[in-house]
Structures are given as C-alpha cells and as structure tokens.
Design a protein around this motif. Structure first.
Motif, short mmCIF file in Angstrom:
data_model
loop_
_atom_site.label_atom_id
_atom_site.label_comp_id
_atom_site.label_asym_id
_atom_site.label_seq_id
_atom_site.Cartn_x
_atom_site.Cartn_y
_atom_site.Cartn_z
N ALA A 86 -6.27 -0.03 7.45
CA ALA A 86 -5.23 -0.38 8.43
C ALA A 86 -3.94 0.40 8.15
O ALA A 86 -3.28 0.86 9.09
CB ALA A 86 -4.97 -1.88 8.41
N ALA A 87 -3.60 0.57 6.88
CA ALA A 87 -2.40 1.34 6.54
C ALA A 87 -2.55 2.80 6.94
O ALA A 87 -1.63 3.40 7.49
CB ALA A 87 -2.12 1.23 5.04
N ILE A 88 -3.72 3.36 6.69
CA ILE A 88 -3.98 4.75 7.08
C ILE A 88 -3.90 4.90 8.60
O ILE A 88 -3.29 5.84 9.11
CB ILE A 88 -5.34 5.23 6.54
CG1 ILE A 88 -5.27 5.37 5.02
CG2 ILE A 88 -5.76 6.55 7.18
CD1 ILE A 88 -6.61 5.58 4.34
N ASP A 89 -4.46 3.94 9.32
CA ASP A 89 -4.39 3.96 10.79
C ASP A 89 -2.94 3.89 11.26
O ASP A 89 -2.54 4.59 12.20
CB ASP A 89 -5.20 2.81 11.39
CG ASP A 89 -6.70 3.01 11.24
OD1 ASP A 89 -7.14 4.13 10.93
OD2 ASP A 89 -7.44 2.02 11.44
N ALA A 90 -2.14 3.04 10.61
CA ALA A 90 -0.73 2.91 10.99
C ALA A 90 0.03 4.20 10.73
O ALA A 90 0.87 4.63 11.54
CB ALA A 90 -0.08 1.74 10.24
N ILE A 104 0.82 -1.22 0.00
CA ILE A 104 0.00 0.00 0.00
C ILE A 104 0.85 1.27 0.00
O ILE A 104 0.54 2.22 -0.71
CB ILE A 104 -0.97 -0.01 1.19
CG1 ILE A 104 -1.92 -1.20 1.03
CG2 ILE A 104 -1.75 1.30 1.28
CD1 ILE A 104 -2.81 -1.46 2.20
N LEU A 105 1.92 1.28 0.76
CA LEU A 105 2.74 2.49 0.87
C LEU A 105 3.88 2.48 -0.16
O LEU A 105 4.89 3.13 0.04
CB LEU A 105 3.29 2.63 2.29
CG LEU A 105 2.23 2.75 3.38
CD1 LEU A 105 2.89 2.79 4.75
CD2 LEU A 105 1.38 3.98 3.17
N ASN A 106 3.70 1.76 -1.25
CA ASN A 106 4.70 1.66 -2.29
C ASN A 106 4.15 2.32 -3.56
O ASN A 106 3.15 1.88 -4.09
CB ASN A 106 5.02 0.20 -2.55
CG ASN A 106 6.10 -0.01 -3.58
OD1 ASN A 106 6.44 0.89 -4.33
ND2 ASN A 106 6.64 -1.20 -3.61
N ASN A 121 -7.56 -4.24 -0.99
CA ASN A 121 -8.59 -4.59 -0.02
C ASN A 121 -8.85 -3.36 0.85
O ASN A 121 -7.91 -2.74 1.36
CB ASN A 121 -8.06 -5.76 0.81
CG ASN A 121 -9.00 -6.21 1.87
OD1 ASN A 121 -9.73 -5.42 2.46
ND2 ASN A 121 -8.97 -7.50 2.14
N GLN A 122 -10.11 -3.00 1.05
CA GLN A 122 -10.44 -1.80 1.83
C GLN A 122 -9.90 -1.89 3.25
O GLN A 122 -9.41 -0.91 3.80
CB GLN A 122 -11.95 -1.58 1.86
CG GLN A 122 -12.33 -0.31 2.60
CD GLN A 122 -13.82 -0.03 2.60
OE1 GLN A 122 -14.59 -0.77 2.01
NE2 GLN A 122 -14.21 1.03 3.25
#
Length: 125
Positions: free
Chosen positions: A111-115, A92-94, A105-106
């Motif tokens: 989860a990535a945004i939360d992290a 996701i962060l790539n 996947n939503q």
C-alpha cells in the motif's frame, strides 16, 4: 527503503521545481520528509487559492475558465496524493523504523509503494 528513498527524492525535486519554501538546514540531508511535504502542501494551497480567486474574472471567457478549473483539479489530485502517503510516513516511509525485529506487514508495504507511485504520477502532471 526504496519507496522511502524514491519518495524523498521526488519531494526534493518537487520543492526545487515549485520553489516551495521549507526551513533552511546547512546540511540538506537533515531536511525532513515532513518539512518537504509541508512546504509542497503550502505552495499547492497558495496556488489553489490564487486559481480560485481568478475564477470570477474568467466567467466571461469559457476557455480560460475551463483551463483554470483543470488546473484546480490537477492541484487537488496532487494535494490528495500527498495526503494519501501520511498513513505510511511513520511506519514505512521513516528511515528510523527499519528495524529487523519489527516485521512489516506485506500489505502495508504494498500500500505504501502504491501511494508513492500515485504521488509520483500526480507530481509529474
């Protein structure tokens, strides 16, 4: 993309603030997310080791020892937040993985945004 951009900007600003070391590139845009993260982790690990080394000398001063322990705790929170983004780095962060033929996947995105938000909070303290 917004989470990745925000995270990269945060890492760049944190490197600058901490004077963290990472490999030199003549084009700053070519400094990778991983290089920034590793530079910050190395700086935090060194700071952590320094603080722990000071504790025996502070044992006679409860106030100074409490401040030192609070600083150690704050460093652990920062280290944990940096480590928590690792599972999202590849997918996701790539910036190279944002291919419309590979749907995300939503739950992964949330989860990535939360992290990233947790990392932002940790680094601000």
């Amino acid at each position: 993309n917004y989470a990745r951009s925000a995270c990269e900007l945060l890492l760049r600003k944190t490197c600058e603030k901490l004077e963290a070391k990472f490999p030199y590139k003549s084009n700053p845009a070519k400094i990778s997310f991983e290089q920034l993260k590793v530079g910050i982790l190395a700086h935090l690990n060194l700071e952590h080791k320094t603080l722990l080394g000071q504790q025996p000398q502070l044992s006679g001063d409860p106030v100074a020892l409490a401040r030192n322990q609070a600083a150690v705790t704050a460093l652990k929170v920062k280290q944990a937040a940096l480590t928590a983004i690792e599972p999202y780095q590849i997918r996701i962060l790539n910036p190279l993985v944002h291919d419309p033929t590979t749907p995300l996947n939503q739950a992964e995105v949330v989860a990535a945004i939360d992290a990233v938000e947790a990392l932002m909070t940790a680094m601000r303290n």
